[in-house]
Design a protein around this motif. Structure first.
Motif, mmCIF file in Angstrom:
data_model
loop_
_atom_site.group_PDB
_atom_site.id
_atom_site.type_symbol
_atom_site.label_atom_id
_atom_site.label_comp_id
_atom_site.label_asym_id
_atom_site.label_seq_id
_atom_site.Cartn_x
_atom_site.Cartn_y
_atom_site.Cartn_z
ATOM 1 N N MET A 103 0.865 -1.183 0.000
ATOM 2 C CA MET A 103 0.000 0.000 0.000
ATOM 3 C C MET A 103 0.901 1.231 0.000
ATOM 4 N N ALA A 104 1.294 1.689 -1.160
ATOM 5 C CA ALA A 104 2.264 2.768 -1.264
ATOM 6 C C ALA A 104 1.637 4.126 -0.990
ATOM 7 N N GLU A 105 0.351 4.290 -1.255
ATOM 8 C CA GLU A 105 -0.293 5.590 -1.111
ATOM 9 C C GLU A 105 -0.803 5.792 0.310
ATOM 10 N N THR A 106 -0.763 7.032 0.764
ATOM 11 C CA THR A 106 -1.281 7.339 2.098
ATOM 12 C C THR A 106 -2.807 7.327 2.072
ATOM 13 N N VAL A 107 -3.397 6.986 3.212
ATOM 14 C CA VAL A 107 -4.841 6.786 3.295
ATOM 15 C C VAL A 107 -5.420 7.592 4.446
ATOM 16 N N SER A 108 -6.512 8.292 4.179
ATOM 17 C CA SER A 108 -7.314 8.936 5.218
ATOM 18 C C SER A 108 -8.686 8.274 5.225
ATOM 19 N N ILE A 109 -9.131 7.857 6.400
ATOM 20 C CA ILE A 109 -10.452 7.239 6.533
ATOM 21 C C ILE A 109 -11.374 8.219 7.243
ATOM 22 N N VAL A 110 -12.497 8.539 6.610
ATOM 23 C CA VAL A 110 -13.457 9.512 7.137
ATOM 24 C C VAL A 110 -14.754 8.791 7.467
ATOM 25 N N ILE A 111 -15.173 8.901 8.724
ATOM 26 C CA ILE A 111 -16.382 8.226 9.206
ATOM 27 C C ILE A 111 -17.337 9.282 9.750
ATOM 28 N N PRO A 112 -18.415 9.603 9.039
ATOM 29 C CA PRO A 112 -19.392 10.549 9.581
ATOM 30 C C PRO A 112 -20.281 9.827 10.596
ATOM 31 N N ALA A 113 -20.617 10.497 11.674
ATOM 32 C CA ALA A 113 -21.418 9.830 12.704
ATOM 33 C C ALA A 113 -22.234 10.845 13.483
ATOM 34 N N ARG A 114 -23.481 10.486 13.728
ATOM 35 C CA ARG A 114 -24.336 11.268 14.623
ATOM 36 C C ARG A 114 -25.101 10.299 15.511
ATOM 37 N N ASP A 115 -24.850 10.381 16.799
ATOM 38 C CA ASP A 115 -25.507 9.516 17.785
ATOM 39 C C ASP A 115 -25.313 8.039 17.441
ATOM 40 N N GLU A 116 -24.059 7.660 17.204
ATOM 41 C CA GLU A 116 -23.718 6.270 16.881
ATOM 42 C C GLU A 116 -22.780 5.693 17.939
ATOM 43 N N ALA A 117 -23.016 6.019 19.219
ATOM 44 C CA ALA A 117 -22.126 5.571 20.287
ATOM 45 C C ALA A 117 -22.080 4.047 20.404
#
Length: 246
Positions: free
Chosen positions: A1-15
């Motif tokens: 995995m040569a490329e850098t990765v950002s993981i974005v998780i949107p959440a509202r009231d998902e405790a």
């Protein structure tokens, strides 16, 4: 995995679910910057996400699209991976498969998860809004995308150079809006799918699904140039052209 990765998780009231989603994301992409965008939660979503190892960014409660836009704007990975925060059976393999499929094929700019999901008590390919609204509308108006099994999937890997060139609809129409805008800019052949294990969301009642279906259909019709009653979808600007970007 040569490329850098950002993981974005949107959440509202998902405790109840977000911590396991974060842990699976970190297992699937150990070097990734995992960000949970807390979209105005009233529960312990932020604390649970941070405790699981995510970086938490607050949003203003303006919907999923605005939260995704915020997450992309605040990250730098060459590959951006979106994951949903309400999945009740997350797997590390999902993150790994999506990132791998995108990074090994330079012709692709977007890779979407394809999976089966229960329809009520019966097995099926997608959720109710997917099967009854999104897929029929795409088949009629955007037939080159009609083959996609999950056009509303929240698990999507996209090259940053592409995702920064398109706008983000604020609400639940964001997933299909990004799909249509990427297809319009790069062509349907630049969008791939990868099969992952069946998955389950927190089930939503019909009174919540109806406005979601309206948002999705409004975006599809808007991208097809079909006028609709009511306001057009509110959109965040393309990040590449955002004058306030850090």
């Amino acid at each position: 995995m040569a490329e850098t990765v950002s993981i974005v998780i949107p959440a509202r009231d998902e405790a109840e679910t977000v911590a396991e989603v974060v842990r699976c994301a970190l297992l699937g992409a150990p070097a990734a910057d995992v960000v949970v965008v807390d979209d105005g939660s009233s529960d312990r979503t932020a604390a649970e996400a941070e405790g699981a190892g995510a970086r938490v960014i607050p949003s203003l409660g303006r919907g999923k699209g605005a939260a995704l836009w915020t997450g992309v704007r605040e990250t730098t990975g060459e590959v951006v991976l979106f994951l949903d925060g309400d999945v009740t059976n997350p797997r590390a393999e999902t993150a790994a498969a999506l990132v791998h499929a995108l990074t090994v094929d330079p012709a692709l700019v977007m890779v979407r998860a394809a999976y089966e999901r229960p329809l009520g008590d019966q097995p099926g390919q997608g959720g109710r809004v997917t099967e009854l609204t999104a897929r029929p509308a795409l088949a009629l108006l955007f037939p080159t995308l009609a083959h996609l099994r999950q056009p509303l999937a929240g698990e999507v890997a996209i090259r940053r150079e592409a995702i920064e060139q398109v706008g983000f609809v604020d609400g639940y129409g964001v997933d299909v809006g990004l799909l249509l805008d990427i297809a319009a800019r790069y062509g349907a052949d630049a969008i791939g799918e990868v099969s992952v294990a069946p998955r389950a969301h927190r089930n939503r009642p019909m009174h919540e699904l109806r406005p979601m279906a309206v948002e999705v259909l409004r975006v599809i019709l808007n991208r097809a140039g079909v006028p609709t009653a009511g306001a057009t979808p509110h959109e965040r600007p393309a990040i590449a052209r955002d004058p306030l970007r850090p």
